[in-house]
Scaffold this motif. Structure first.
Motif, PDB file in Angstrom:
ATOM      1  N   ARG A 210      33.338  32.389  47.956  1.00  0.00           N
ATOM      2  CA  ARG A 210      33.495  31.341  46.940  1.00  0.00           C
ATOM      3  C   ARG A 210      34.630  31.674  45.960  1.00  0.00           C
ATOM      4  O   ARG A 210      34.519  31.481  44.756  1.00  0.00           O
ATOM      5  N   LEU A 211      35.734  32.162  46.524  1.00  0.00           N
ATOM      6  CA  LEU A 211      36.910  32.492  45.722  1.00  0.00           C
ATOM      7  C   LEU A 211      37.867  31.319  45.681  1.00  0.00           C
ATOM      8  O   LEU A 211      37.888  30.479  46.607  1.00  0.00           O
ATOM      9  N   PRO A 212      38.695  31.202  44.644  1.00  0.00           N
ATOM     10  CA  PRO A 212      39.722  30.157  44.611  1.00  0.00           C
ATOM     11  C   PRO A 212      40.674  30.301  45.802  1.00  0.00           C
ATOM     12  O   PRO A 212      40.914  31.413  46.294  1.00  0.00           O
ATOM     13  N   SER A 213      41.237  29.180  46.246  1.00  0.00           N
ATOM     14  CA  SER A 213      42.103  29.200  47.425  1.00  0.00           C
ATOM     15  C   SER A 213      43.331  30.080  47.226  1.00  0.00           C
ATOM     16  O   SER A 213      43.786  30.745  48.173  1.00  0.00           O
ATOM     17  N   ASP A 214      43.886  30.133  46.000  1.00  0.00           N
ATOM     18  CA  ASP A 214      45.061  30.969  45.785  1.00  0.00           C
ATOM     19  C   ASP A 214      44.711  32.455  45.872  1.00  0.00           C
ATOM     20  O   ASP A 214      45.518  33.272  46.341  1.00  0.00           O
ATOM     21  N   THR A 215      43.501  32.818  45.453  1.00  0.00           N
ATOM     22  CA  THR A 215      43.075  34.207  45.590  1.00  0.00           C
ATOM     23  C   THR A 215      42.913  34.576  47.056  1.00  0.00           C
ATOM     24  O   THR A 215      43.329  35.658  47.494  1.00  0.00           O
ATOM     25  N   VAL A 216      42.310  33.669  47.851  1.00  0.00           N
ATOM     26  CA  VAL A 216      42.145  33.914  49.287  1.00  0.00           C
ATOM     27  C   VAL A 216      43.509  34.057  49.954  1.00  0.00           C
ATOM     28  O   VAL A 216      43.735  34.968  50.763  1.00  0.00           O
TER      29      VAL A 216
ATOM     30  N   ILE B  36      35.423  39.967  54.789  1.00  0.00           N
ATOM     31  CA  ILE B  36      34.803  40.568  53.612  1.00  0.00           C
ATOM     32  C   ILE B  36      34.697  42.082  53.775  1.00  0.00           C
ATOM     33  O   ILE B  36      34.864  42.850  52.822  1.00  0.00           O
ATOM     34  N   GLY B  37      34.438  42.531  55.004  1.00  0.00           N
ATOM     35  CA  GLY B  37      34.353  43.963  55.257  1.00  0.00           C
ATOM     36  C   GLY B  37      35.632  44.697  54.907  1.00  0.00           C
ATOM     37  O   GLY B  37      35.599  45.870  54.514  1.00  0.00           O
ATOM     38  N   ASP B  38      36.790  44.024  55.050  1.00  0.00           N
ATOM     39  CA  ASP B  38      38.061  44.652  54.681  1.00  0.00           C
ATOM     40  C   ASP B  38      38.108  44.943  53.189  1.00  0.00           C
ATOM     41  O   ASP B  38      38.656  45.969  52.760  1.00  0.00           O
ATOM     42  N   LEU B  39      37.538  44.042  52.378  1.00  0.00           N
ATOM     43  CA  LEU B  39      37.541  44.242  50.930  1.00  0.00           C
ATOM     44  C   LEU B  39      36.575  45.350  50.513  1.00  0.00           C
ATOM     45  O   LEU B  39      36.860  46.139  49.617  1.00  0.00           O
ATOM     46  N   LEU B  40      35.412  45.394  51.169  1.00  0.00           N
ATOM     47  CA  LEU B  40      34.398  46.374  50.779  1.00  0.00           C
ATOM     48  C   LEU B  40      34.872  47.798  50.999  1.00  0.00           C
ATOM     49  O   LEU B  40      34.384  48.732  50.350  1.00  0.00           O
ATOM     50  N   ALA B  41      35.820  47.983  51.914  1.00  0.00           N
ATOM     51  CA  ALA B  41      36.307  49.333  52.211  1.00  0.00           C
ATOM     52  C   ALA B  41      37.413  49.783  51.267  1.00  0.00           C
ATOM     53  O   ALA B  41      37.898  50.913  51.392  1.00  0.00           O
TER      54      ALA B  41
ATOM     55  N   THR C  23      41.050  44.328  41.293  1.00  0.00           N
ATOM     56  CA  THR C  23      40.760  43.672  40.017  1.00  0.00           C
ATOM     57  C   THR C  23      42.017  43.520  39.179  1.00  0.00           C
ATOM     58  O   THR C  23      42.224  42.491  38.525  1.00  0.00           O
ATOM     59  N   LEU C  24      42.866  44.532  39.174  1.00  0.00           N
ATOM     60  CA  LEU C  24      44.103  44.481  38.405  1.00  0.00           C
ATOM     61  C   LEU C  24      45.001  43.351  38.882  1.00  0.00           C
ATOM     62  O   LEU C  24      45.672  42.696  38.084  1.00  0.00           O
ATOM     63  N   ARG C  25      44.997  43.090  40.188  1.00  0.00           N
ATOM     64  CA  ARG C  25      45.900  42.074  40.731  1.00  0.00           C
ATOM     65  C   ARG C  25      45.288  40.681  40.731  1.00  0.00           C
ATOM     66  O   ARG C  25      45.979  39.695  40.474  1.00  0.00           O
ATOM     67  N   PHE C  26      44.008  40.571  41.025  1.00  0.00           N
ATOM     68  CA  PHE C  26      43.411  39.242  41.202  1.00  0.00           C
ATOM     69  C   PHE C  26      42.400  38.874  40.109  1.00  0.00           C
ATOM     70  O   PHE C  26      41.841  37.776  40.139  1.00  0.00           O
ATOM     71  N   GLY C  27      42.141  39.755  39.170  1.00  0.00           N
ATOM     72  CA  GLY C  27      41.227  39.444  38.088  1.00  0.00           C
ATOM     73  C   GLY C  27      39.795  39.840  38.397  1.00  0.00           C
ATOM     74  O   GLY C  27      39.453  40.238  39.521  1.00  0.00           O
TER      75      GLY C  27
ATOM     76  N   ARG D 106      33.282  40.213  40.750  1.00  0.00           N
ATOM     77  CA  ARG D 106      32.024  39.566  40.386  1.00  0.00           C
ATOM     78  C   ARG D 106      31.414  38.857  41.593  1.00  0.00           C
ATOM     79  O   ARG D 106      30.193  38.945  41.815  1.00  0.00           O
ATOM     80  N   ARG D 107      32.227  38.171  42.378  1.00  0.00           N
ATOM     81  CA  ARG D 107      31.703  37.479  43.560  1.00  0.00           C
ATOM     82  C   ARG D 107      31.156  38.473  44.591  1.00  0.00           C
ATOM     83  O   ARG D 107      30.128  38.208  45.232  1.00  0.00           O
ATOM     84  N   ILE D 108      31.828  39.594  44.755  1.00  0.00           N
ATOM     85  CA  ILE D 108      31.336  40.597  45.695  1.00  0.00           C
ATOM     86  C   ILE D 108      29.992  41.144  45.216  1.00  0.00           C
ATOM     87  O   ILE D 108      29.031  41.265  45.996  1.00  0.00           O
TER      88      ILE D 108
END
Length: 507
Positions: A184-190, A201-206, A213-217, A222-224
């Motif tokens: 449920r992230l904004p399209s520009d973040t995706v 999602i597994g790529d992010l968890l690793a 957070t520094l780059r995307f806020g 919070r969504r994770i």
């Protein structure tokens, strides 16, 4: 353990449009698109499956959609009507399935079903039943249940299975293979994450959290955390004005079972007073405990008949106190009559008057709230000659249907479902068997009565137009009596297979 259901309606706008149009709706195979304005442009805001197969996509300019699909049926999109209908659907689910329901992203519902699934036969039965009821109304749906709102939302929208039950305590295991959009992230973040090479999602968890957070806020983290259950995500339940609700705010949070029970009793007194003023009785009560950590604990009880007896309703609710986890304390208690029906005043009988049939509704209510509505029923006759269709389940306190069982021929006390094939020695077409073999044991027929001919119900399906069964009551050498039948009339193959079956045993 909290369990959250996400109901996804992938074609809600189109399905609602067809339902509203009724007989004037275009056929299901005709491509249909709903258009609206995006700034100065007219774009496709919703499309059915036929339009998708033809190449129409949401967000596509309406002129382009008309060009690539010459026969495309176009209507205006009604966003306000969709939202109102979704709220009405949420109220329907609230009354029938769970005490905490809310709209989710405009294309579905989120339901906190903690402690309510057993009333509907378990999680899988509850979810499948909800999807089937929506399908019968012409609404396509997918549904998933998980430990968190975020996980259930992701599974309902990005897993192809129409009904999915995630295991309790699943953690990240059900999320790792899902695309980034499931968070449920904004399209520009995706898009930004995909440019960096992240696909799942597994790529992010690793990855370490700080650089992301520094780059995307902070919203990404919070969504994770919400999907993993690290961070709570409260659901604000739908509460229409017409619902009768009472609540109590506490200056100091409460947590002791005795204190909770005392205030439940006070809320029931208030609720029954409001019900009496409106001439209603409660058939379903929802107690919601608002905890100081922003979580909600819900308790649902139901009654077979409308009730506003303070003592009875208080007992039903306090019996469920052990299911409440107060955590660090409860700051608000809310009690709602989710389902209420008219209840006439009854004259109090004196001890000198014979009350006739005893009132067992209190016992029925206690049992239903312990074992679930689907587990408690009574049998009622159905107006049919076909034996396996001659009985149905009805609610324990439902009024008599008026139907009766056939009394022309005796029926066995036990029917086999389904009838079991037997080997027989019989003279066709009208004679009973001389002997038969059932479950490996050969039995010699000493007496027999019949045949009783039962014909198929031709209005149900074509295969029963000529179908015939010839039933016999037979008694073997040991004095045991059975109910057997031949499928067919013994001569015409169109009437049945001419094979013999065991259908019942007389007591």
């Amino acid at each position: 353990m909290t369990r959250v259901v996400s109901l996804f309606l992938p074609s809600w706008s189109v399905d609602r449009h067809r339902r509203k149009a009724g007989d004037a709706a275009p056929p299901a195979e005709a491509p249909l698109a709903l258009i609206g304005r995006d700034g100065r442009k007219q774009v496709v805001l919703a499309a059915d499956a036929a339009a998708h197969r033809a190449g129409v996509r949401v967000g596509m300019p309406a002129t382009k959609a008309r060009v690539i699909v010459p026969g495309l049926i176009v209507h205006d999109h009604d966003a306000v009507g969709d939202a109102d209908a979704l709220e009405r659907l949420a109220l329907w689910v609230l009354q029938r399935y769970a005490p905490i329901v809310a709209a989710d992203s405009g294309d579905g519902l989120v339901i906190d079903s903690t402690g309510a699934d057993h009333l509907h036969g378990g999680e899988e039965v509850m979810l499948a039943g909800l999807v089937d009821r929506l399908a019968a109304s012409g609404v396509r749906a997918r549904i998933a249940i998980a430990d968190t709102w975020g996980a259930a939302h992701a599974l309902a929208r990005f897993d192809p299975r129409p009904v999915l039950v995630a295991p309790i305590g699943h953690g990240a295991s059900v999320l790792v293979g899902l695309p980034l959009a499931a968070l449920r992230l904004p399209s520009d973040t995706v898009s930004g994450l995909q440019i960096l090479g992240f696909e799942r999602i597994g790529d992010l968890l690793a990855q370490p959290r700080a650089p992301l957070t520094l780059r995307f806020g902070p919203q990404l983290g919070r969504r994770i955390d919400q999907a993993l259950g690290v961070l709570s995500e409260p659901i604000e339940p739908v509460r229409p004005d017409e619902l009768i609700e009472v609540r109590r705010n506490f200056a100091e949070p409460i947590s002791a079972a005795e204190t909770i029970a005392r205030y439940i009793g006070k809320l029931v007194v208030q609720l029954c007073a409001e019900l009496e003023a409106k001439g209603l009785g409660a058939k379903r009560l929802d107690l919601i405990c608002y905890r100081v950590d922003n979580l909600k604990q819900a308790v649902r009880v139901g009654t077979a008949l409308p009730v506003r007896d303070v003592k009875r309703l208080t007992r039903l609710l306090t019996d469920k106190i052990e299911t409440i986890e107060p955590g660090f304390g409860i700051e608000i208690l809310s009690l709602t009559a989710t389902l209420a029906e008219p209840l006439a005043e009854k004259q109090t009988l004196t001890v000198m008057v014979d009350e006739g049939i005893p009132d067992v509704s209190d016992l029925v209510d206690t049992l239903i709230n312990r074992v679930g509505e689907r587990s408690l029923y009574r049998a009622a006759p159905v107006a049919t000659e076909v034996p396996e269709r001659s009985v149905c389940r009805i609610a324990p306190m439902a009024p008599e249907t008026g139907a009766t069982w056939p009394s022309r021929w005796p029926r066995p006390s036990r029917l086999l479902a389904p009838p079991e094939l037997i080997d027989t020695v019989a003279l066709l077409p009208d004679h009973p068997p001389v002997s038969f073999t059932w479950r490996g044991i050969r039995r010699r027929v000493r007496r027999a009565d019949g045949p009783e001919r039962i014909r198929g119900e031709w209005w149900r399906r074509d295969a029963e137009v000529a179908a015939v069964r010839d039933y016999f009551r037979v008694e073997d050498d040991a004095g045991e009596r059975y109910w057997i039948f031949r499928s067919g009339d013994g001569e015409d193959p169109n009437t049945g297979s001419q094979r013999w079956f065991m259908h019942g045993v007389f007591g």
